[in-house]
Design a protein around this motif. Structure first.
Motif, PDB file in Angstrom:
ATOM      1  N   SER A  73       0.822  -1.209   0.000  1.00 39.21           N
ATOM      2  CA  SER A  73       0.000   0.000   0.000  1.00 39.21           C
ATOM      3  C   SER A  73       0.855   1.256   0.000  1.00 39.21           C
ATOM      4  O   SER A  73       0.531   2.242  -0.674  1.00 39.21           O
ATOM      5  CB  SER A  73      -0.934   0.005   1.217  1.00 39.21           C
ATOM      6  OG  SER A  73      -1.854  -1.064   1.170  1.00 39.21           O
ATOM      7  N   HIS A  77       0.843   3.906  -2.852  1.00 40.85           N
ATOM      8  CA  HIS A  77       0.543   5.270  -2.399  1.00 40.85           C
ATOM      9  C   HIS A  77       1.462   6.273  -3.104  1.00 40.85           C
ATOM     10  O   HIS A  77       1.008   7.305  -3.639  1.00 40.85           O
ATOM     11  CB  HIS A  77       0.723   5.320  -0.877  1.00 40.85           C
ATOM     12  CG  HIS A  77       0.585   6.663  -0.240  1.00 40.85           C
ATOM     13  ND1 HIS A  77       0.304   6.808   1.090  1.00 40.85           N
ATOM     14  CD2 HIS A  77       0.699   7.916  -0.714  1.00 40.85           C
ATOM     15  CE1 HIS A  77       0.238   8.098   1.397  1.00 40.85           C
ATOM     16  NE2 HIS A  77       0.497   8.776   0.311  1.00 40.85           N
ATOM     17  N   SER A  98      -7.859  -4.994  -2.150  1.00 40.26           N
ATOM     18  CA  SER A  98      -7.028  -4.416  -1.093  1.00 40.26           C
ATOM     19  C   SER A  98      -6.134  -3.298  -1.619  1.00 40.26           C
ATOM     20  O   SER A  98      -5.588  -2.518  -0.825  1.00 40.26           O
ATOM     21  CB  SER A  98      -6.176  -5.496  -0.412  1.00 40.26           C
ATOM     22  OG  SER A  98      -5.186  -6.007  -1.285  1.00 40.26           O
ATOM     23  N   LEU A 101      -6.485   0.458  -0.332  1.00 34.41           N
ATOM     24  CA  LEU A 101      -5.882   1.061   0.850  1.00 34.41           C
ATOM     25  C   LEU A 101      -4.801   2.065   0.451  1.00 34.41           C
ATOM     26  O   LEU A 101      -4.794   3.201   0.932  1.00 34.41           O
ATOM     27  CB  LEU A 101      -5.290  -0.014   1.772  1.00 34.41           C
ATOM     28  CG  LEU A 101      -6.242  -0.718   2.727  1.00 34.41           C
ATOM     29  CD1 LEU A 101      -7.304  -1.526   1.998  1.00 34.41           C
ATOM     30  CD2 LEU A 101      -5.462  -1.607   3.695  1.00 34.41           C
ATOM     31  N   GLY A 102      -3.904   1.654  -0.430  1.00 34.01           N
ATOM     32  CA  GLY A 102      -2.852   2.554  -0.871  1.00 34.01           C
ATOM     33  C   GLY A 102      -3.379   3.714  -1.685  1.00 34.01           C
ATOM     34  O   GLY A 102      -2.897   4.851  -1.570  1.00 34.01           O
ATOM     35  N   ASP A 139     -12.390  -4.297   2.412  1.00 32.95           N
ATOM     36  CA  ASP A 139     -11.639  -3.106   2.007  1.00 32.95           C
ATOM     37  C   ASP A 139     -12.423  -1.815   2.173  1.00 32.95           C
ATOM     38  O   ASP A 139     -11.869  -0.794   2.585  1.00 32.95           O
ATOM     39  CB  ASP A 139     -11.152  -3.245   0.566  1.00 32.95           C
ATOM     40  CG  ASP A 139     -12.242  -3.654  -0.395  1.00 32.95           C
ATOM     41  OD1 ASP A 139     -12.713  -2.818  -1.182  1.00 32.95           O
ATOM     42  OD2 ASP A 139     -12.634  -4.840  -0.369  1.00 32.95           O
TER      43      ASP A 139
END
Length: 295
Positions: A73, A77, A98, A101-102, A139
């Motif tokens: 992540s 990001h 998932s 998230l990042g 998520d």
């Protein structure tokens, strides 16, 4: 509205206990996605660190692959932040859900963003209610601040997205969430437009409601999350958790194109196409066409 598009390949399957979705980017790109969305920039590749995968739940979070997901992540990001700083549209190819998230953590550092979450599932399980420990089934809960602190508060950014800035479209797993006692997404400030509601009122009517709702939000822009399991099971069985019903390709294209036409979309993530379940990439070519037509 024309966008300058940069594509990020984020082939993570860390949020699942199975393989296959990590090939999503590779297969859609081989079907000509870059050309169809008119992207002239080189693809940015994020390493997935599969060697860190485990089938054992983390003792602190009760989730699979917590440490690896956090690491992935943070790398994603940085890539998303770089694209947004260039004021380009960010097209992220998963992987599983998932990866949000990042993405959403990156958005939080750049302003206040909304999330249009197009998915057959609510993805709102808590770790204790999840039968798998897969972050891909929780998520949306995590990015709105629910769940283990290690995942909800990466770099102190909790929550990545506020409930009131989220719109969920085309859920059809209500019976399953009730059976397994998942927290109810409809009991929050998230705006929900289920598949049942779409079929009762018509997609055109729901689209107008979605666009009106977006215009009421005090946001700098919004992210589109497109999970391919939102497509009808008979046209896209290449997903890990199948459910009857779903959107047709032309409906998905109409939905995406209207969202893109607002000019407020910062990017899109595409997830959960499993190439191991798609002989000769027949479904992949149709998904690629759907996405290309939306742009």
């Amino acid at each position: 509205m024309p966008y300058t598009i940069e594509t990020i390949a984020a082939p993570s399957t860390l949020g699942l206990s199975s393989n296959g979705v990590e090939k999503l980017a590779e297969v859609l790109l081989s079907c000509g996605l870059q050309q169809k969305i008119h992207s002239n920039h080189p693809v940015i590749y994020i390493p997935a660190h599969y060697y860190q995968r485990s089938t054992i739940r983390d003792s602190e979070t009760n989730c699979l692959n917590t440490s690896a997901i956090i690491h992935f992540s943070k790398v994603l990001h940085k890539a998303v932040t770089t694209v947004i700083q260039r004021k380009h549209f960010c097209f992220v190819l998963g992987g599983d859900c998932s990866i949000l998230l990042g993405i959403t953590a990156a958005l939080k550092t750049k302003g206040v963003y909304g999330l249009v979450f197009i998915d057959a599932h609510a993805d709102f399980y808590s770790p204790e209610k999840s039968t798998t420990g897969e972050v891909a089934d929780m998520d949306l809960a995590i990015v709105t601040g629910r769940g283990p602190e290690l995942l909800t508060n990466i770099d102190g950014l909790k929550p990545y997205i506020l409930d009131e800035n989220v719109i969920h479209i085309a859920q059809r797993d209500e019976e399953q969430t009730e059976e397994y006692d998942s927290p109810d997404i409809r009991a929050t400030d998230i705006a929900c437009f289920s598949l049942k509601q779409i079929r009762a009122e018509g997609l055109g009517v729901i689209m107008e409601k979605v666009l009106r709702h977006i215009n009421t939000l005090d946001i700098d822009g919004f992210w589109i999350h497109f999970d391919t399991d939102v497509l009808a099971d008979e046209i896209n069985p290449a997903v890990d958790y199948r459910l009857p019903g779903g959107l047709q390709f032309n409906e998905a294209t109409m939905l995406l194109s209207n969202l893109l036409a607002t000019g407020k979309a910062a990017g899109i993530s595409v997830t959960i196409y499993n190439s191991d379940l798609d002989a000769n990439a027949y479904i992949a070519r149709q998904i690629t066409d759907c996405l290309g037509n939306a742009f």
